[in-house]
Motif scaffolding. Sequence first.
Motif, PDB file in Angstrom:
ATOM      1  N   THR A 119       4.435   6.238   3.344  1.00 35.73           N
ATOM      2  CA  THR A 119       3.559   5.642   2.321  1.00 35.73           C
ATOM      3  C   THR A 119       2.603   4.643   2.958  1.00 35.73           C
ATOM      4  O   THR A 119       1.506   4.437   2.454  1.00 35.73           O
ATOM      5  N   GLY A 120       3.003   4.054   4.074  1.00 32.28           N
ATOM      6  CA  GLY A 120       2.136   3.112   4.768  1.00 32.28           C
ATOM      7  C   GLY A 120       0.903   3.782   5.341  1.00 32.28           C
ATOM      8  O   GLY A 120      -0.095   3.137   5.634  1.00 32.28           O
ATOM      9  N   PHE A 162      -5.257   3.065   3.330  1.00 32.33           N
ATOM     10  CA  PHE A 162      -4.355   3.228   4.472  1.00 32.33           C
ATOM     11  C   PHE A 162      -4.813   4.387   5.358  1.00 32.33           C
ATOM     12  O   PHE A 162      -4.778   4.302   6.579  1.00 32.33           O
ATOM     13  N   ILE A 163      -5.222   5.481   4.690  1.00 27.16           N
ATOM     14  CA  ILE A 163      -5.698   6.635   5.468  1.00 27.16           C
ATOM     15  C   ILE A 163      -6.916   6.225   6.290  1.00 27.16           C
ATOM     16  O   ILE A 163      -7.025   6.535   7.480  1.00 27.16           O
ATOM     17  N   GLY A 188      -2.701   7.018  15.869  1.00 29.50           N
ATOM     18  CA  GLY A 188      -3.321   5.945  15.086  1.00 29.50           C
ATOM     19  C   GLY A 188      -2.529   5.683  13.816  1.00 29.50           C
ATOM     20  O   GLY A 188      -2.274   4.531  13.443  1.00 29.50           O
ATOM     21  N   ALA A 189      -2.104   6.763  13.154  1.00 28.76           N
ATOM     22  CA  ALA A 189      -1.327   6.626  11.923  1.00 28.76           C
ATOM     23  C   ALA A 189       0.016   5.963  12.211  1.00 28.76           C
ATOM     24  O   ALA A 189       0.464   5.082  11.471  1.00 28.76           O
ATOM     25  N   GLY A 247       3.353   1.884  11.485  1.00 24.81           N
ATOM     26  CA  GLY A 247       4.442   1.172  12.155  1.00 24.81           C
ATOM     27  C   GLY A 247       4.393  -0.325  11.894  1.00 24.81           C
ATOM     28  O   GLY A 247       5.422  -0.986  11.758  1.00 24.81           O
ATOM     29  N   ASN A 248       3.146  -0.871  11.788  1.00 24.63           N
ATOM     30  CA  ASN A 248       2.994  -2.297  11.502  1.00 24.63           C
ATOM     31  C   ASN A 248       3.707  -2.702  10.225  1.00 24.63           C
ATOM     32  O   ASN A 248       4.105  -3.848  10.058  1.00 24.63           O
ATOM     33  N   LYS A 249       3.818  -1.757   9.296  1.00 23.28           N
ATOM     34  CA  LYS A 249       4.360  -2.108   7.980  1.00 23.28           C
ATOM     35  C   LYS A 249       5.871  -2.040   7.936  1.00 23.28           C
ATOM     36  O   LYS A 249       6.476  -2.408   6.931  1.00 23.28           O
ATOM     37  N   LEU A 250       6.481  -1.520   9.012  1.00 21.65           N
ATOM     38  CA  LEU A 250       7.938  -1.392   9.006  1.00 21.65           C
ATOM     39  C   LEU A 250       8.621  -2.741   8.887  1.00 21.65           C
ATOM     40  O   LEU A 250       9.727  -2.845   8.359  1.00 21.65           O
ATOM     41  N   THR A 251       7.957  -3.794   9.369  1.00 25.17           N
ATOM     42  CA  THR A 251       8.563  -5.121   9.289  1.00 25.17           C
ATOM     43  C   THR A 251       8.819  -5.521   7.833  1.00 25.17           C
ATOM     44  O   THR A 251       9.711  -6.300   7.558  1.00 25.17           O
TER      45      THR A 251
END
Lengths: 311, 354
Positions: free
Chosen positions: B46-47, B54-55, B306-307, B312-316
């Motif tokens: 979803t991120g 986001f896309i 890139g995606a 990945g940044n949003k996993l936090t």
Amino acid sequence: MNTIITDLGLIINAMLIATPPLLLAALGSCFSERSGVINIGIEGMMTIGAFTGAVVAYFTGNGWFGFFCGGLAGAAFGVLHAVVCISFNADQTIAGTAINFIGPGLAVFLCKAMFENSSDSPALDTASKLPRMFTGVFKAGSFGYNVIATYPAAYLSFVLVIVIWFIFYKTRFGMHLRAAGEHPEACETLGINVYKVRYICVITSGFLAGLGGAFVTLSTVSQFRPSVIVGQGFIAIAAVIFGKFKPQGALVGCLIFGFCNGIKSILSQSNVVSPNLISMIPYVVTLLALIFFVGSSRVPAANGKPFVRSK
Amino acid sequence: MNKKSKILNSNALYTFIAIILGFIVGAILLLIIGDDPIVAYSKLFTGVFGKPKFIAYSIVYASPLIFTGLSVAFSFRTGVFNIGAEGQFVVGSIAAVVTGILFDLPAPLHILVCLISAAAAGALWGAVVGLLKVKRGINEVLSYIMFNWIAFYLSNYVVNIAMFGRDSGGEATKDIAESAEIGAPEFLKTLTGCTDINWGILLAIGAAILMWFIMEKTTLGFKLRAVGFSKTSAEYAGISSNKVFMISMSISGILAGLGGAVQVLGMQHRVSQFATQEQYGFQGITVALIGASNPIGCIFAALFYGAMKYGGNKLTMVNVPAEVVNIIMGTIIVFIAVSHVFKRLLNKKTGGEA
């Protein structure tokens, strides 16, 4: 005159801290490259070693045990590299690149999992770090103190150069490993098990790189941080190419880097020249030395070529 | 060759399998540390795909990676390992920021000047290494590593020069003039909600098509590939491998340098002080590997990377270490590296030809 001597002492002191991790990793790289397996993954192996060393020392309070476990963690990645490159004949550069992603990634990943999402491991107290030697011989701050009161692991790395030189050039195994990197087909005809030799060498390279990484966290930095290794593994590889894939040559390469780092630490106190320009010195000096003194370095003939045993 | 074995022999299939396996290994690690892989992966998904914004951001993240991926792929095709894309990217971004601040030109011309100077800087960084290799026989991997670090400190030096530094202090250069920016028109920004959307992706796709054309359709491309395939045979056929190395290492530098320019002109508008290497060049190696050194493959590989970076940044947010992305990417490369083994096994099972 006195300041010159003190400065020289400080330079040597900084050099004795900066050189050992590079040297340990470079010696590891020598093993792998000379046996015919490119190991660009030294960087990743150092990072996992740095992490494991710091964490084990933190939980056990024993710096030496941490140092050894750092080596083992590096060796584990050596096993991965060996399986992929030797048993599966994969492209060695590709496999090494993968290790450079997995090693640092896994180190920070585990660090966050163990220490409440912090990418830094807790600071080590002095007792659980690697100790310094000969601290009582000279007065603290004197030239003699700066020169000899350093980490035993640093002395160990210099002794290892001699040991590894001996293994390479004076033992049967050394001859086998050098032959495996030059002409593996001929080795097999003579009954040398090239797979076994290369496995031993690649795993050893991981072990030594892991020790190099653990030296950083257990001596100078006192904790694991994502940026502790950054680039040192690549510098170690550069030192090996610079030293023409010989342990004694790699020592010279690492000492140049260590020495320039020492000069850097002195020069950056004065603030006359931009610290960023000073930081370039080791790299520029290495290039200049290559251009004017060292010249080309011949890569072991079978380096990078997967060896497939004929049926 | 029947249809089935055609599919079994295509690289895309094995890349796809490698990606799946990479995610499985990532999931196992997440389970080991007590995180729920389903939560993590759905956040990742979803991120990236949850909103048009986001896309758009994933595409913005991909643009510089297409360039560095092409740079590495180009060198791979000629038998050189450009581990120096990192440094070439950095000097490209310095050149773009310096010309972007100093010059006062109308918009399209200013952009062109920035791009050309970045390309020239990247080419120089690559060509010097080529010259050392050709003239002095110095191993390019060594010089590339040295030049990466020289570029790193050069960039930090430029950031600290008063003329370029921010007036407010701060560890970054001034912003480039608006006439040098390559941001997309306002309506696209409001439509997607992504304020950083820019033309970089189109430039990158253009570069990929150009590279494909040079490689596959021109005599130069033939020579480049010939040397990459076998240096000695190429020499035997009268192709000067030294000349080919110089050309390919310079072009490779141009591509990475342009990547740096696109990052500056399109998204950052300035260069900040580095604490560690930003890894665009090293990530380019991964892109080239996943894209099988094929220019069009690199576009898709960079979009994927890139995606993964952006998502990945949003996993936090769900308390999952973002580094799992690096582990997944590394694992994918391992599986790509051994894909020839799968290929043999699958072919044996179905009786297809190897």
